[in-house]
Design a protein around this motif. Structure first.
Motif, PDB file in Angstrom:
ATOM      1  N   THR A   2      -0.602  -7.348   7.774  1.00 30.03           N
ATOM      2  CA  THR A   2      -1.673  -6.965   6.867  1.00 30.03           C
ATOM      3  C   THR A   2      -1.154  -6.865   5.446  1.00 30.03           C
ATOM      4  OG1 THR A   2      -1.251  -4.621   7.061  1.00 30.03           O
ATOM      5  CG2 THR A   2      -2.698  -5.602   8.726  1.00 30.03           C
ATOM      6  N   GLU A   3      -2.114  -6.873   4.523  1.00 30.88           N
ATOM      7  CA  GLU A   3      -1.725  -6.733   3.123  1.00 30.88           C
ATOM      8  C   GLU A   3      -1.041  -5.397   2.869  1.00 30.88           C
ATOM      9  OE1 GLU A   3      -1.417  -8.081  -0.809  1.00 30.88           O
ATOM     10  OE2 GLU A   3      -2.006  -9.121   1.006  1.00 30.88           O
ATOM     11  N   LEU A   4      -1.552  -4.369   3.509  1.00 30.57           N
ATOM     12  CA  LEU A   4      -0.961  -3.046   3.321  1.00 30.57           C
ATOM     13  C   LEU A   4       0.456  -2.997   3.882  1.00 30.57           C
ATOM     14  CD1 LEU A   4      -1.162  -0.157   2.415  1.00 30.57           C
ATOM     15  CD2 LEU A   4      -2.422   0.387   4.502  1.00 30.57           C
ATOM     16  N   ALA A  11       7.663  -2.040  -0.929  1.00 30.80           N
ATOM     17  CA  ALA A  11       7.948  -0.784  -1.625  1.00 30.80           C
ATOM     18  C   ALA A  11       9.150  -0.076  -1.034  1.00 30.80           C
ATOM     19  CB  ALA A  11       6.720   0.125  -1.568  1.00 30.80           C
TER      20      ALA A  11
ATOM     21  N   GLU B 103       5.379  -4.722  -8.269  1.00 32.38           N
ATOM     22  CA  GLU B 103       4.519  -4.603  -7.094  1.00 32.38           C
ATOM     23  C   GLU B 103       4.879  -3.382  -6.261  1.00 32.38           C
ATOM     24  OE1 GLU B 103       2.988  -7.639  -3.643  1.00 32.38           O
ATOM     25  OE2 GLU B 103       5.127  -7.504  -4.038  1.00 32.38           O
ATOM     26  N   ARG B 104       6.162  -3.075  -6.228  1.00 28.54           N
ATOM     27  CA  ARG B 104       6.573  -1.917  -5.439  1.00 28.54           C
ATOM     28  C   ARG B 104       5.994  -0.631  -6.004  1.00 28.54           C
ATOM     29  NH1 ARG B 104      12.951  -2.593  -4.936  1.00 28.54           N
ATOM     30  NH2 ARG B 104      12.664  -3.370  -7.049  1.00 28.54           N
ATOM     31  N   ILE B 107       2.040   0.246  -5.009  1.00 28.01           N
ATOM     32  CA  ILE B 107       1.662   0.943  -3.781  1.00 28.01           C
ATOM     33  C   ILE B 107       2.196   2.376  -3.783  1.00 28.01           C
ATOM     34  CG2 ILE B 107       3.671   0.088  -2.482  1.00 28.01           C
ATOM     35  CD1 ILE B 107       0.144   0.772  -1.074  1.00 28.01           C
ATOM     36  N   LEU B 111      -0.089   5.526  -3.312  1.00 26.45           N
ATOM     37  CA  LEU B 111       0.157   6.544  -2.283  1.00 26.45           C
ATOM     38  C   LEU B 111       0.231   7.943  -2.899  1.00 26.45           C
ATOM     39  CD1 LEU B 111       2.832   4.726  -0.068  1.00 26.45           C
ATOM     40  CD2 LEU B 111       0.548   5.427   0.660  1.00 26.45           C
ATOM     41  N   TYR B 126       0.566   2.051   9.323  1.00 28.42           N
ATOM     42  CA  TYR B 126       0.616   0.695   8.790  1.00 28.42           C
ATOM     43  C   TYR B 126       2.010   0.226   8.382  1.00 28.42           C
ATOM     44  CZ  TYR B 126      -4.337   1.424   8.951  1.00 28.42           C
ATOM     45  OH  TYR B 126      -5.595   1.694   9.422  1.00 28.42           O
ATOM     46  N   LEU B 154      -7.417   5.248   3.321  1.00 27.77           N
ATOM     47  CA  LEU B 154      -7.678   3.832   3.035  1.00 27.77           C
ATOM     48  C   LEU B 154      -8.769   3.682   1.989  1.00 27.77           C
ATOM     49  CD1 LEU B 154      -7.466   2.267   6.613  1.00 27.77           C
ATOM     50  CD2 LEU B 154      -5.785   2.141   4.768  1.00 27.77           C
ATOM     51  N   LEU B 157      -7.098   4.311  -1.250  1.00 28.66           N
ATOM     52  CA  LEU B 157      -6.213   3.204  -1.629  1.00 28.66           C
ATOM     53  C   LEU B 157      -7.021   1.990  -2.093  1.00 28.66           C
ATOM     54  CD1 LEU B 157      -3.428   3.376   1.118  1.00 28.66           C
ATOM     55  CD2 LEU B 157      -3.318   4.147  -1.245  1.00 28.66           C
ATOM     56  N   LEU B 164      -8.083  -5.545  -2.422  1.00 25.34           N
ATOM     57  CA  LEU B 164      -7.156  -6.053  -1.417  1.00 25.34           C
ATOM     58  C   LEU B 164      -7.698  -5.774  -0.022  1.00 25.34           C
ATOM     59  CD1 LEU B 164      -3.705  -4.961  -2.878  1.00 25.34           C
ATOM     60  CD2 LEU B 164      -4.649  -7.256  -2.758  1.00 25.34           C
ATOM     61  N   ASP B 165      -7.564  -6.739   0.853  1.00 27.08           N
ATOM     62  CA  ASP B 165      -8.020  -6.544   2.229  1.00 27.08           C
ATOM     63  C   ASP B 165      -6.874  -5.876   2.987  1.00 27.08           C
ATOM     64  OD1 ASP B 165      -9.384  -6.565   4.526  1.00 27.08           O
ATOM     65  OD2 ASP B 165      -9.552  -8.742   4.709  1.00 27.08           O
ATOM     66  N   LEU B 166      -6.804  -4.572   2.856  1.00 30.28           N
ATOM     67  CA  LEU B 166      -5.591  -3.839   3.219  1.00 30.28           C
ATOM     68  C   LEU B 166      -5.211  -3.948   4.681  1.00 30.28           C
ATOM     69  CD1 LEU B 166      -6.064  -0.599   1.109  1.00 30.28           C
ATOM     70  CD2 LEU B 166      -4.469  -2.449   0.700  1.00 30.28           C
ATOM     71  N   VAL B 167      -6.184  -3.819   5.561  1.00 33.67           N
ATOM     72  CA  VAL B 167      -5.836  -3.668   6.977  1.00 33.67           C
ATOM     73  C   VAL B 167      -6.508  -4.725   7.846  1.00 33.67           C
ATOM     74  CG1 VAL B 167      -5.358  -1.235   6.818  1.00 33.67           C
ATOM     75  CG2 VAL B 167      -7.684  -1.976   7.256  1.00 33.67           C
ATOM     76  N   LYS B 168      -6.768  -5.865   7.296  1.00 30.51           N
ATOM     77  CA  LYS B 168      -7.393  -6.934   8.068  1.00 30.51           C
ATOM     78  C   LYS B 168      -6.541  -7.235   9.303  1.00 30.51           C
ATOM     79  CE  LYS B 168      -8.954 -11.713   7.692  1.00 30.51           C
ATOM     80  NZ  LYS B 168      -8.975 -12.904   6.833  1.00 30.51           N
ATOM     81  N   THR B 170      -6.165  -5.337  11.979  1.00 30.39           N
ATOM     82  CA  THR B 170      -5.674  -4.195  12.737  1.00 30.39           C
ATOM     83  C   THR B 170      -6.831  -3.502  13.412  1.00 30.39           C
ATOM     84  OG1 THR B 170      -5.930  -2.645  10.937  1.00 30.39           O
ATOM     85  CG2 THR B 170      -3.843  -3.814  11.075  1.00 30.39           C
TER      86      THR B 170
END
Lengths: 348, 172
Positions: A2-4, A11, B103-104, B107, B111, B126, B154, B157, B164-168, B170
């Motif tokens: 997933t993206e997350l 990270a 990018e790091r 997130i 968070l 995740y 979520l 976030l 962003l499609d965070l949890v596609k 799952t």
């Protein structure tokens, strides 16, 4: 993936920050901690008795601009600054005896039935902020030992004594200033522990809001265009100097600090709820007050003046901490401006 | 603990530290604090080594202890301080963010807008791909709490990170 998951994996790439833990040294600490744990279990019953002995009734909180119910704690004679800038070694030499006297009061020391904390050699001490500040006699300085004894680390505040007064007693309450003692608040809030959070020289900053409870001061300081929220607990309550500051960013709702202070295990179990920060206008209207609801407690309201506030709220006899809180922003007429996301439950 | 156990402990500590520290970092956003907490978790593990060795995986115990220390620390007397809403997370994010935001950082900053328990839910679900039940075990709460905390996290976030499609792909 997933993206997350991808973002989290990226990270968590810590290759830029090498590990500094020596597993063998960690083993020694683990063995020491196990011995200490066993000793604490052995004195548990004695601690319970001590709790009854040291319990003190709550005093009222002291609000800046309101009637003072507690005297300022700083010894006047010790607050007069000398002229000469002191080196780090001079600060440590002047503060050593004072710091040792505080260590003797520590929670897990003689008062709890354990042997007094060990007296670490002066060579192990340093003044971590000495490179930032020009210390003089009468200033507040933080001093810490590079070593730990079996009870933990030593991070202390010291009111730098004049020559010949190194052994003079300085009460720990000195470091929980009265709400109108701007200079002392600014000094203490400038001496936060580098390893715990940010350090900022707030000397000279304006204290714009403050409230003090028996064991805690919450204050909001303005330095230029920046605001800092500072919380200062009674050092004897923590065995340490866990006061902290946070930058109050103007674009947020800016309740930058909220928490619960429960008193040390051998003391009264009162919960503290505190915060300091700034509140911008909501829907074009200035925030005049914050109504705070704590589950099973009477609702109370905190005034907000010019968008600035600080408060300390004590909930007596709350060994389980504070649960279920919500705050509502009110305008000058008492109408609701908004209900920001709640502070999460706070437990001691 | 016998010497052989000491050797086992040091070997385990050396092997598990990097992974545990990564987990802790995602929850607290500070590499140094993360390492400190992992050290504390391993020290606690040492105290109960034999029992844990018999009953469950050592790594799972260490991870659970690390997470609980981080969540509990945020509620610890004298330590609790958090930006609570809006975008006031600057003081929480580590000093490394002073430079260019990569990018790091994105997130980690996102968070940081979550309360610690929700942060832990996201990391366990995740990053470690734990089930709802396993996450509840780690956090010592009900499965319903994990579901609701994760859903709230979520939502936050998504609001912070955009579309962003965070949890596609799952399932909960």
């Amino acid at each position: 993936m997933t993206e997350l998951k991808h973002l989290l994996d990226r990270a968590a790439d810590g290759t830029d920050t090498p590990l500094r833990t020596d597993p063998v040294a960690l083993l020694h600490r683990a063995r020491s901690a196990r011995r200490r744990h066993r000793a604490r279990v052995a004195v548990g019953a004695l601690s319970a008795v001590t709790a009854l002995a040291v319990a003190t009734p709550l005093a009222a909180t002291q609000l800046r601009g309101g009637p003072s119910t507690e005297p300022g704690a700083l010894t006047p004679a010790a607050s007069a600054s000398g002229d000469a800038t002191l080196s780090e070694s001079e600060v440590v030499a002047r503060c050593y005896e004072q710091v040792q006297s505080y260590n003797a009061l520590a929670r897990w020391g003689a008062g709890a039935g354990l042997p007094p904390r060990s007296k670490l050699p002066i060579e192990t001490y340093r003044a971590p902020n000495s490179r930032r500040y020009d210390y003089r006699v009468g200033d507040v300085a933080s001093v810490e030992s590079a070593e730990m004894d079996s009870f933990g680390s030593f991070y202390r505040l010291c009111l730098i004594p004049a020559t010949g007064h190194e052994s003079d007693p300085v009460p720990l309450t000195t470091f929980v200033p009265a709400v109108d003692d701007d200079a002392m608040i600014a000094q203490v809030c400038s001496e936060t522990e580098p390893q715990v959070g940010q350090v900022r020289n707030l000397r000279g900053a304006e204290v714009v809001a403050a409230q003090r409870g028996p064991l805690l001061l919450a204050a909001l300081l303005r330095q230029g265009d920046d605001y800092y929220a500072c919380s200062v607990p009674h050092p004897d309550n923590t065995d340490d100097m866990d006061h902290t500051i946070n930058l109050a960013t103007p674009q947020s709702h800016v309740v930058v600090q909220a928490g619960v202070e429960n008193g040390k295990p051998t003391g009264p179990v009162d919960a503290y709820y505190y915060a300091a920060g700034r509140l911008d206008e909501v829907a074009g209207a200035p925030v005049a007050a914050i109504r705070i609801e704590i589950r099973d407690q009477p609702t109370f309201t905190v005034p907000v003046q010019g968008g600035e506030f600080a408060f300390v709220h004590v909930v007596p006899d709350s060994p389980g901490g504070i649960h279920g809180t919500r705050y509502t922003l009110l305008d000058a007429d008492g109408d609701t401006l908004g209900e920001p996301s709640t502070w999460s439950d706070a437990q001691g | 603990m016998a010497t052989s156990h000491d050797e086992e402990f040091t070997a385990f500590a050396a092997a598990s530290l990097p992974q545990l520290r990564r987990t802790a970092y995602l929850v607290c956003g500070d590499w140094h604090r993360a390492e400190d907490v992992v050290q504390d978790a391993l020290i606690r593990l040492y105290r109960v080594w034999r029992r844990v060795e018999r009953q469950e995986a050592l790594l799972a115990y260490a991870r659970r202890t690390t997470i609980r220390l981080l969540v509990d620390e945020s509620r610890r007397p004298w330590r609790r301080e958090r930006p609570t809403a809006g975008h006031g997370a600057d003081s929480w994010v580590s000093a490394s963010s002073a430079g260019a935001v990569d990018e790091r950082d994105v997130i980690v900053r996102a968070l940081s807008t979550l309360p610690p328990r929700r942060r832990a839910c996201v990391v366990l679900r995740y990053y470690h791909d734990l089930s709802v039940r396993e996450t509840a075990d780690v956090l010592g709460c009900s499965e319903g709490t994990v579901k609701s905390q994760t859903a709230h996290a979520l939502a936050t976030l998504r609001a912070v990170l955009g579309d962003l499609d965070l949890v596609k792909g799952t399932s909960s």
